[in-house]
Design an enzyme around this catalytic site. Structure first.
Site, PDB file in Angstrom:
ATOM      1  N   HIS A 217      21.295 -16.478 -33.982  1.00 46.39           N
ATOM      2  CA  HIS A 217      19.898 -16.360 -33.549  1.00 46.39           C
ATOM      3  C   HIS A 217      19.052 -17.604 -33.781  1.00 46.39           C
ATOM      4  CE1 HIS A 217      19.352 -15.626 -37.837  1.00 46.39           C
ATOM      5  NE2 HIS A 217      18.093 -15.968 -37.656  1.00 46.39           N
TER       6      HIS A 217
HETATM    7  C1  UD1 Z   1      12.826 -15.038 -37.920  1.00 39.87           C
HETATM    8  C2  UD1 Z   1      12.789 -16.148 -38.981  1.00 39.87           C
HETATM    9  C3  UD1 Z   1      14.208 -16.572 -39.320  1.00 39.87           C
HETATM   10  C4  UD1 Z   1      15.066 -15.380 -39.700  1.00 39.87           C
HETATM   11  C5  UD1 Z   1      15.024 -14.370 -38.565  1.00 39.87           C
HETATM   12  C6  UD1 Z   1      15.864 -13.147 -38.831  1.00 39.87           C
HETATM   13  C7  UD1 Z   1      10.825 -17.640 -38.850  1.00 39.87           C
HETATM   14  C8  UD1 Z   1      10.380 -18.997 -38.484  1.00 39.87           C
HETATM   15  N1  UD1 Z   1      12.083 -17.332 -38.489  1.00 39.87           N
HETATM   16  O1  UD1 Z   1      13.355 -15.604 -36.731  1.00 39.87           O
HETATM   17  O2  UD1 Z   1      14.170 -17.468 -40.416  1.00 39.87           O
HETATM   18  O3  UD1 Z   1      16.385 -15.809 -39.918  1.00 39.87           O
HETATM   19  O4  UD1 Z   1      13.658 -13.982 -38.381  1.00 39.87           O
HETATM   20  O5  UD1 Z   1      15.762 -12.266 -37.762  1.00 39.87           O
HETATM   21  O6  UD1 Z   1      10.077 -16.891 -39.421  1.00 39.87           O
HETATM   22  N2  UD1 Z   1      11.559  -9.719 -31.684  1.00 39.87           N
HETATM   23  C9  UD1 Z   1      11.745  -8.412 -31.329  1.00 39.87           C
HETATM   24  N3  UD1 Z   1      11.564  -7.460 -32.272  1.00 39.87           N
HETATM   25  C10 UD1 Z   1      11.211  -7.747 -33.547  1.00 39.87           C
HETATM   26  C11 UD1 Z   1      11.015  -9.084 -33.906  1.00 39.87           C
HETATM   27  C12 UD1 Z   1      11.205 -10.061 -32.973  1.00 39.87           C
HETATM   28  O7  UD1 Z   1      12.059  -8.098 -30.194  1.00 39.87           O
HETATM   29  O8  UD1 Z   1      11.077  -6.811 -34.354  1.00 39.87           O
HETATM   30  C13 UD1 Z   1      11.783 -10.766 -30.671  1.00 39.87           C
HETATM   31  C14 UD1 Z   1      10.511 -11.265 -30.083  1.00 39.87           C
HETATM   32  O9  UD1 Z   1      10.715 -11.474 -28.729  1.00 39.87           O
HETATM   33  C15 UD1 Z   1      10.292 -12.591 -30.775  1.00 39.87           C
HETATM   34  C16 UD1 Z   1      11.710 -13.047 -31.047  1.00 39.87           C
HETATM   35  O10 UD1 Z   1      12.457 -11.847 -31.271  1.00 39.87           O
HETATM   36  O11 UD1 Z   1       9.583 -13.486 -30.003  1.00 39.87           O
HETATM   37  C17 UD1 Z   1      11.834 -13.922 -32.247  1.00 39.87           C
HETATM   38  O12 UD1 Z   1      11.206 -13.315 -33.392  1.00 39.87           O
HETATM   39  P1  UD1 Z   1      10.499 -14.229 -34.501  1.00 39.87           P
HETATM   40  O13 UD1 Z   1      10.005 -13.407 -35.611  1.00 39.87           O
HETATM   41  O14 UD1 Z   1       9.551 -15.173 -33.859  1.00 39.87           O
HETATM   42  O15 UD1 Z   1      11.664 -15.158 -35.035  1.00 39.87           O
HETATM   43  P2  UD1 Z   1      13.198 -14.863 -35.317  1.00 39.87           P
HETATM   44  O16 UD1 Z   1      13.965 -15.632 -34.328  1.00 39.87           O
HETATM   45  O17 UD1 Z   1      13.487 -13.408 -35.471  1.00 39.87           O
END
Ligand code: UD1
Length: 377
Positions: A217
């Protein structure tokens, strides 16, 4: 009688939940001395990415939910800051405790520091040396602002001292993530049960089945279509020989769709699953021939479990998993990935040992030190 100290603990994203669970448990067992308040920023909000971990890891329901949701890094960080500030005004804690390196960690650290509230960072001092990683920026800033820094491996303490952090503020306590692992190990869901419940091919369920677990991811691997395309190509090749069980992170699922690479999810030998619960992924890792990952926590968990791990990154902020554990960096280079898999399949891979203080008692050490320090400060 000593005054009870109010500690405001922050979680936001999936990897935070495994870290806060043992800390909340240790704080509850000191309830006469600590009033622990839990704030969930809502950075992760899906049932599969958040809610279920509260149940599985027996984390108390958050006292405060900020419900920030997704956004760009700036928008998400700013929104958390705006919503966290009034919580501090209302709760007036003796300190704020943040864990890990996600945007929620950074945002709440900034607000606490600017309001002159003592800041405590658990899992301090890890450095990949790669500032293109958003987590590296979060780590650097959070540590700079923290008043008490708990480290999980010796190199982290060395990094902090080299950056000018007062040695007296740094305490090597071990790894809270491994507290959770040891606590949950006996309740891991057997791999066959998980695979069956997601309709995996029957051949995979017959012993001695061999399979790899894949988690992917990191923005550096999934956001760029060329890099992701190259990874998909080599992983498709791996899956022809060794089935790949792949719980797909929401970021990765949308990246695959955006790049027209969703065929990977149905390629021969690829078993794509939704994001899993902790006990499910633990059970899969325990039965896996090897794990392919770009996660930080999974590198540590495989080292603690003695399962060979190939990390699809050029660097790691957790070097002890390489020097003492079962981890090998393979980057995103196809040749290195194929060679790494072949070496493990034929020879069993690196055997490691469990690093110092990864013993299941890190949270207990944190709470004892925290109490003593808060009464002195
Ligand atoms: C975040 C953390 C990363 C961690 C990861 C574990 C930061 C900078 N990154 O990255 O260190 O390893 O979490 O998962 O904080 N989304 C959903 N549902 C959710 C959450 C997110 O669909 O419950 C989708 C959204 O489209 C979002 C994307 O996933 O834009 C990324 O989520 P985000 O929290 O921005 O970062 P992660 O890539 O999950």
């Amino acid at each position: 009688m000593q005054v009870r100290k109010k500690v405001l603990c922050v979680v936001g994203a999936r990897p935070n939940f495994m870290k806060i669970a043992p800390i909340m448990r240790a704080m509850r067992s000191h309830a006469t001395e600590i009033d622990a308040v839990l704030v969930h920023t809502g950075q992760h909000y899906d049932e599969a990415m958040s809610e279920r971990f509260f149940q599985e890891l027996q984390i108390p329901a958050p006292d405060v939910s900020l419900d920030v949701g997704s956004g760009t890094h700036a928008a998400q960080t700013a929104e958390i800051m705006k919503r966290f500030e009034p919580v501090l005004d209302l709760e007036k804690p003796d300190c704020v405790l943040v864990v890990g390196d996600v945007n929620s960690t950074l945002a709440c650290a900034l607000v606490a520091a600017k309001k002159g509230i003592l800041l405590v960072h658990v899992e301090a001092g890890l450095r990949s040396g790669d500032r293109r990683m958003p987590e590296e920026i979060n780590r650097l800033v959070t540590d700079r602002l923290s008043d008490r820094l708990y480290t999980s491996e010796a190199t982290a303490s060395i990094n902090l001292a080299a950056e000018g952090i007062a040695p007296g503020a740094i305490v090597f306590v071990g790894n809270v993530m491994i507290d959770t692992l040891m606590h949950a190990r006996s309740s891991a869901v057997p791999a066959t049960q998980t695979l069956r419940s997601y309709n995996a091919p029957e051949t995979l369920l017959e012993p001695p089945s061999q399979f790899a677990v894949l988690t992917l991811h990191r923005p550096s691997n999934v956001d760029d279509p060329v890099t992701l395309g190259r990874l998909v190509e080599v992983l498709t090749e791996v899956a022809r020989e060794l089935p790949i069980v792949f719980p797909v992170h929401p970021r990765t699922r949308s990246a695959l769709e955006r790049c027209g690479l969703q065929h990977f999810l149905t390629a021969p030998g690829v078993i794509a699953l939704p994001p899993l619960g902790y006990q499910e992924i633990l059970g899969l890792m325990l039965s896996a021939t090897l794990v392919l990952t770009d996660s930080g926590g999974v590198q540590e968990e495989t080292t603690a479990l003695g399962i060979p791990c190939l990390t699809i990154r050029d660097n790691t902020e957790r070097p002890i998993t390489i020097s003492e554990g079962t981890n090998t960096l393979v980057g995103s280079d196809p040749t290195a990935i194929l060679a790494g898999v072949a070496a493990i399949v034929s020879g069993g891979g690196k055997s490691g040992r469990r690093p110092e203080l990864w013993d299941g008692n890190a949270a207990g050490r944190i709470v004892e030190d925290l109490l003593q320090w808060l009464h002195q400060t």
